[in-house]
Design a protein around this motif. Structure first.
Motif, PDB file in Angstrom:
ATOM      1  N   HIS A  16     -18.276 -26.136   6.842  1.00 16.05           N
ATOM      2  CA  HIS A  16     -18.962 -25.422   7.912  1.00 16.05           C
ATOM      3  C   HIS A  16     -20.032 -26.331   8.504  1.00 16.05           C
ATOM      4  N   ASP A  17     -20.583 -25.904   9.620  1.00 14.61           N
ATOM      5  CA  ASP A  17     -21.477 -26.773  10.381  1.00 14.61           C
ATOM      6  C   ASP A  17     -22.925 -26.674   9.893  1.00 14.61           C
ATOM      7  N   THR A  18     -23.126 -26.972   8.610  1.00 18.44           N
ATOM      8  CA  THR A  18     -24.479 -27.123   8.072  1.00 18.44           C
ATOM      9  C   THR A  18     -24.501 -28.369   7.208  1.00 18.44           C
ATOM     10  N   ARG A  59     -21.723 -29.594   4.330  1.00 19.19           N
ATOM     11  CA  ARG A  59     -21.090 -30.923   4.415  1.00 19.19           C
ATOM     12  C   ARG A  59     -21.307 -31.711   3.133  1.00 19.19           C
ATOM     13  N   GLU A  84     -15.131 -31.767   9.180  1.00 21.70           N
ATOM     14  CA  GLU A  84     -16.497 -31.253   9.134  1.00 21.70           C
ATOM     15  C   GLU A  84     -16.800 -30.314  10.294  1.00 21.70           C
ATOM     16  N   GLY A  85     -15.808 -30.065  11.121  1.00 21.25           N
ATOM     17  CA  GLY A  85     -16.009 -29.144  12.235  1.00 21.25           C
ATOM     18  C   GLY A  85     -15.083 -27.956  12.128  1.00 21.25           C
ATOM     19  N   GLY A 144     -15.611 -24.940  11.623  1.00 20.36           N
ATOM     20  CA  GLY A 144     -16.079 -23.749  12.321  1.00 20.36           C
ATOM     21  C   GLY A 144     -16.618 -22.681  11.398  1.00 20.36           C
ATOM     22  N   ASP A 145     -16.720 -21.461  11.920  1.00 14.16           N
ATOM     23  CA  ASP A 145     -17.288 -20.363  11.154  1.00 14.16           C
ATOM     24  C   ASP A 145     -16.281 -19.860  10.112  1.00 14.16           C
TER      25      ASP A 145
END
Length: 309
Positions: free
Chosen positions: A46-48, A52, A73-74, A76-77
């Protein structure tokens, strides 16, 4: 219990279908450092920054055991990552146990880590996915106080705030009033009532810490894995009645990622990821040099003896 599965986020994801086969993922070998035999596996995030780092932790240990690891790494939700797992675009994503359970089944009632761990496998199986062993790390929020406050008031748990609630202000984000662990829950679960509240919207950042350390608030509600807890020697108040729903780190995998070999590699790593260790990883992510998630994960894994240098 799961007839309502997917009502909140998964209707689109369920239509994508079963996960594609990950060639060689189930292979085993007497050579524990080459059990993957070059099979390819994709780890999503997720995008944090925290997620990551966790993706790198799991991916790097799989690579150390012979897997060819790709990263997305992208991803999404949560809805997007579940769809990606079901389609086979990714094979493993670090997830959060309580949030995942309630996203799949809005009528779930488990709150403690043990109860969520018991309920979660059936829930994710209903959407054709699996979970590996959960880590002890709990990334839910926590009620924290300064060491001086804890010592002077002789307080170690949330319920003990009831003895002097009229004298305290609790600092939290503006959603606190409606949360289960907000004023209503504090009253019904622990009998804590009469305190003031102050909106602090930086998630345990500079404003929250400044208010806590200057005694503008006496209790703050911040993420349990916040590095601020380490930096300022804060005390986390115990929650024996599970006012706060547990949010343990848990790898979510597709069906082919749920192999004995992946379990054997990943489960021991999860066992080492405690809340304290997650704070350490988050602390590294906020260092002045700002190391990459890849570097943070590698240094931590090497330091724990989980991968070779």
């Amino acid at each position: 219990m799961h007839s309502r599965v997917g009502i909140r986020i998964l209707a689109g994801a369920l239509a994508i279908g079963a996960a594609v086969t990950l060639s060689g993922c189930g292979a085993t070998s007497a050579d524990e450092n080459n059990s993957g035999h070059g099979a390819r596996i994709t780890v999503g995030a997720h995008d944090t920054v925290e997620n990551r780092i966790l993706a790198q932790v799991y991916g790097q240990v799989l690579a150390d055991h012979g897997y060819l690891v790709d990263y997305n790494e992208g991803v999404g939700d949560r809805a997007a990552s579940i769809a990606a797992l079901q389609s086979g675009r990714v094979d493993l994503v670090p997830e959060t146990s309580g949030e995942l359970l309630y996203a799949i089944d809005a009528a779930a009632f488990a709150r403690s880590d043990d109860d969520i761990e018991e309920a979660l496998p059936e829930a994710v199986e209903s959407i054709k996915l699996r979970v590996l062993e959960a880590a002890p790390a709990d990334k839910a929020v926590a009620f924290v106080v300064t060491e001086d406050f804890a010592r002077n008031r002789q307080v170690a748990s949330i319920g003990e705030l009831a003895y002097f609630a009229d004298d305290i202000t609790i600092g939290a984000d503006d959603g606190f009033q409606s949360e289960r662990y907000g004023p209503g829950g504090l009253l019904s679960v622990y009998g804590v009532v009469g305190f003031d509240t102050r909106d602090l919207t930086d998630g345990g950042g500079t404003a929250t810490l400044g208010a806590l350390l200057t005694d503008s608030v006496q209790v703050a509600v911040i993420p349990a894995a916040s590095p601020s807890i380490l930096r300022n020697n804060l005390r986390v108040l115990a929650d024996p009645k599970n006012l706060i729903t547990a949010q343990n780190i848990v790898p979510l995998v597709n069906l082919t990622g749920d192999s004995p070999d992946v379990h054997q590699i990943v489960d021991p790593v999860s066992a080492v990821i405690t809340t304290e260790e997650l704070r350490v990883l988050n602390e590294r992510a906020t260092a002045s040099a700002t190391p990459s998630p890849e570097t943070i994960a590698r240094e931590w894994l090497v330091g724990k003896g989980l991968i070779r240098e």
